[in-house]
Design a protein around this motif. Structure first.
Motif, mmCIF file in Angstrom:
data_model
loop_
_atom_site.group_PDB
_atom_site.id
_atom_site.type_symbol
_atom_site.label_atom_id
_atom_site.label_comp_id
_atom_site.label_asym_id
_atom_site.label_seq_id
_atom_site.Cartn_x
_atom_site.Cartn_y
_atom_site.Cartn_z
ATOM 1 N N ASN A 1 0.744 -1.208 -0.070
ATOM 2 C CA ASN A 1 -0.068 0.159 -0.002
ATOM 3 C C ASN A 1 0.851 1.186 0.172
ATOM 4 O OD1 ASN A 1 -2.532 -1.494 0.085
ATOM 5 N ND2 ASN A 1 -2.855 -1.117 2.196
ATOM 6 N N VAL A 2 1.975 1.425 0.872
ATOM 7 C CA VAL A 2 2.771 2.518 0.891
ATOM 8 C C VAL A 2 3.345 2.848 -0.265
ATOM 9 C CG1 VAL A 2 4.724 3.757 2.210
ATOM 10 C CG2 VAL A 2 2.860 2.190 3.446
ATOM 11 N N SER A 3 3.963 1.486 -0.849
ATOM 12 C CA SER A 3 4.789 1.745 -2.025
ATOM 13 C C SER A 3 3.801 2.134 -3.301
ATOM 14 C CB SER A 3 5.334 0.536 -2.527
ATOM 15 O OG SER A 3 6.071 -0.120 -1.529
ATOM 16 N N GLU A 4 2.403 1.564 -3.408
ATOM 17 C CA GLU A 4 1.855 2.090 -4.349
ATOM 18 C C GLU A 4 1.367 3.396 -4.307
ATOM 19 O OE1 GLU A 4 -2.238 3.049 -6.192
ATOM 20 O OE2 GLU A 4 -1.803 2.565 -3.989
ATOM 21 N N HIS A 5 1.202 4.116 -2.955
ATOM 22 C CA HIS A 5 0.703 5.070 -2.574
ATOM 23 C C HIS A 5 1.782 6.541 -3.409
ATOM 24 C CE1 HIS A 5 -0.957 8.323 0.549
ATOM 25 N NE2 HIS A 5 -0.969 8.661 -0.716
ATOM 26 N N LEU A 6 3.042 6.142 -2.744
ATOM 27 C CA LEU A 6 4.284 6.693 -3.177
ATOM 28 C C LEU A 6 4.280 6.941 -4.760
ATOM 29 C CD1 LEU A 6 6.578 8.366 -2.934
ATOM 30 C CD2 LEU A 6 8.049 6.449 -2.706
ATOM 31 N N THR A 7 4.167 5.695 -5.623
ATOM 32 C CA THR A 7 4.369 5.713 -7.053
ATOM 33 C C THR A 7 2.976 6.372 -7.750
ATOM 34 O OG1 THR A 7 5.430 3.482 -6.927
ATOM 35 C CG2 THR A 7 4.434 4.114 -9.027
ATOM 36 N N LYS B 1 3.543 10.249 -7.400
ATOM 37 C CA LYS B 1 4.587 10.744 -8.161
ATOM 38 C C LYS B 1 4.176 10.996 -9.630
ATOM 39 C CE LYS B 1 9.088 8.912 -6.134
ATOM 40 N NZ LYS B 1 10.025 7.890 -6.295
ATOM 41 N N LEU B 2 3.449 9.764 -10.078
ATOM 42 C CA LEU B 2 2.781 9.933 -11.726
ATOM 43 C C LEU B 2 1.590 11.172 -11.552
ATOM 44 C CD1 LEU B 2 2.480 6.160 -12.354
ATOM 45 C CD2 LEU B 2 4.278 7.835 -13.075
ATOM 46 N N GLN B 3 0.934 11.272 -10.626
ATOM 47 C CA GLN B 3 -0.074 12.206 -10.552
ATOM 48 C C GLN B 3 0.302 13.598 -10.583
ATOM 49 O OE1 GLN B 3 -2.627 11.043 -7.417
ATOM 50 N NE2 GLN B 3 -3.768 9.606 -8.609
ATOM 51 N N ARG B 4 1.260 14.035 -9.444
ATOM 52 C CA ARG B 4 1.723 15.142 -9.354
ATOM 53 C C ARG B 4 2.975 15.732 -9.989
ATOM 54 N NH1 ARG B 4 0.358 15.366 -2.646
ATOM 55 N NH2 ARG B 4 -1.668 15.168 -3.037
ATOM 56 N N ASN B 5 3.485 14.685 -10.783
ATOM 57 C CA ASN B 5 4.801 14.796 -11.354
ATOM 58 C C ASN B 5 5.910 15.437 -10.651
ATOM 59 O OD1 ASN B 5 6.532 14.707 -13.703
ATOM 60 N ND2 ASN B 5 5.757 16.775 -14.362
#
Length: 325
Positions: free
Chosen positions: A32-38, A41-45
C-alpha cells in the motif's frame, strides 16, 4: 521538504537505545505504501511528493502487528494540518469491517525523521497514546546493497518517546526492528501479484498474438499495394489471375467510403452504444437499489417501535386513526 534536510539536532536516539517493542509488519502495508508513493509521483509529477497515511493493526502489550493502512488527507499544506474528520470517518469504516484492527500509527516517506514528523506525531496522539511511525526510505535500498547485514526492505519503524536533556524534555523516536509476518493467504496473494496476476498474464499473451497477426496482415497488404502500383506504373508484369483475385477481394470488402454506408454504419453504431449505456445504467440502478434496501434493513432495527415512521403514518391519515380509535 527543505526543513527536513536542515535539521541539525537529530530526533532519533542512538542505535544503542533499545525500545523493547516486538513489531511485525505484514505484506499489505508494504504494498500500500509503495503504491501510494508511485501513484502520487505520477499524478503530481514530483520526484518527492508528501505521502501520509494511517496504520491499522493489533497490539497486545509490547507486541504489535501492522496489518493494513489507509491514506490521509491534508487540509493545510503550509502547516501539515491533517484532515481529522476524514481520518475518523475512514477509521470507523475499517472498524466496521475489521473489528480487531485499531489505529496504531501513521506512515510517510522520507530519508529520516525530523522535527516536521514530531509536529505531525502530536496530531495523532489523540487516537493512540504512542502512535508508531512507519517510514519508507527509498535511499535505504542503495545502502542495503553495500551492507550485507542491512534490512533489504526500504522501511524503518520508529516508536515515540520522551528524552530529558538539559532539564528539558522533548519528543524523540527510537528505531524499532521488525519482522515481516506473512500468512498463507497473504503469501499466495503476494506471489500472484508479483507474477502480474493470472488474468493479466493471459490478456497480455492474447494482445501480443493479436498484435503479431495485425502486423503480418499490414505487411502483406503493403506488398499487394506495391504490386498494383508497379503494374500501373509499368514496372511490373501484370498477372491477370492475381489481378482478378485482388479485384474479387476488394469487391468483398464493405463499401466503407460510401456516404450512405457511412451514415447507416454510424446510426447502427450509435444504437449499439446507446443500448450498452442503458444496460450499464440499469445494472448500476439495480446495485444502488440493493444497497438502499440493505441500508433500510440495517437501520430499521435501530428505530424504536412506534417511532417516527408509525407516528408519521398516524399523522398522514388522521381520518383512519380517528375511525379506529
Amino acid at each position: 521538504m527543505s526543513a527536513m534536510d536542515t535539521d541539525e539536532v537529530s530526533v532519533v536516539l542512538p542505535s544503542t537505545t533499545q525500545s523493547g517493542l516486538s513489531l511485525s509488519l505484514h505484506p499489505l502495508p508494504i504494498l500500500n505504501v509503495s503504491e501510494h508513493l508511485t501513484r502520487l509521483k505520477l499524478q503530481r509529477n514530483k520526484p518527492e511528493p508528501f505521502v501520509l497515511g494511517a496504520l491499522l493493526g493489533t497490539q497486545n502489550g509490547r507486541e504489535v502487528e501492522i496489518v493494513n493502512t489507509f491514506e490521509l488527507a491534508i487540509v493545510d499544506d503550509s502547516n501539515d494540518l491533517v484532515d481529522h474528520e476524514f481520518l475518523v470517518s475512514r477509521r470507523d469504516q475499517y472498524k466496521q469491517v475489521f473489528p480487531s484492527l485499531e489505529f496504531i500509527g501513521w506512515y510517510t516517506v522520507a530519508p529520516r525523521p525530523t522535527a516536521r514528523h514530531i509536529a505531525l506525531h502530536e496530531q495523532f496522539t489523540g487516537y493512540c497514546s504512542t502512535p508508531l511511525l512507519l517510514m519508507l526510505t527509498p535511499t535505504l535500498a542503495l545502502v542495503s546493497s553495500a551492507d550485507v547485514n542491512a534490512q533489504t526492505l526500504p522501511f524503518k519503524a520508529y516508536e515515540p518517546t520522551i528524552e530529558l536533556r538539559d532539564r528539558k524534555s522533548r519528543s524523540v523516536y527510537i528505531e524499532v526492528p521488525y519482522n515481516v509476518e506473512t500468512g498463507e493467504a497473504e503469501r499466495i496473494a503476494v506471489d500472484w501479484t508479483a507474477r502480474g496476476g493470472g488474468s493479466g498474464t493471459s490478456l497480455e499473451s492474447h494482445l501480443q498474438t493479436q498484435r503479431s497477426a495485425v502486423k503480418m496482415l499490414h505487411e502483406r497488404i503493403l506488398v499487394l499495394v506495391k504490386y498494383v502500383t508497379d503494374v500501373i506504373a509499368g514496372q511490373a508484369r501484370p498477372d491477370h489471375a492475381i489481378l482478378r483475385s485482388l479485384a474479387a477481394l476488394a469487391a468483398s470488402l464493405p463499401a466503407s467510403e460510401n456516404k450512405y454506408f457511412r451514415e447507416e454504419f454510424d446510426t447502427e453504431y450509435e444504437d449499439v452504444q446507446l443500448t450498452a449505456y442503458l444496460s450499464s445504467l440499469t445494472k448500476s440502478s439495480n446495485i444502488l437499489n440493493d444497497l438502499v434496501d440493505k441500508h433500510i434493513l440495517m437501520t430499521a432495527g435501530k428505530e424504536e417501535r412506534g417511532g417516527p415512521r408509525r407516528r408519521m403514518g398516524r399523522q398522514g391519515a388522521p381520518g383512519d386513526w380517528d375511525r379506529f380509535h
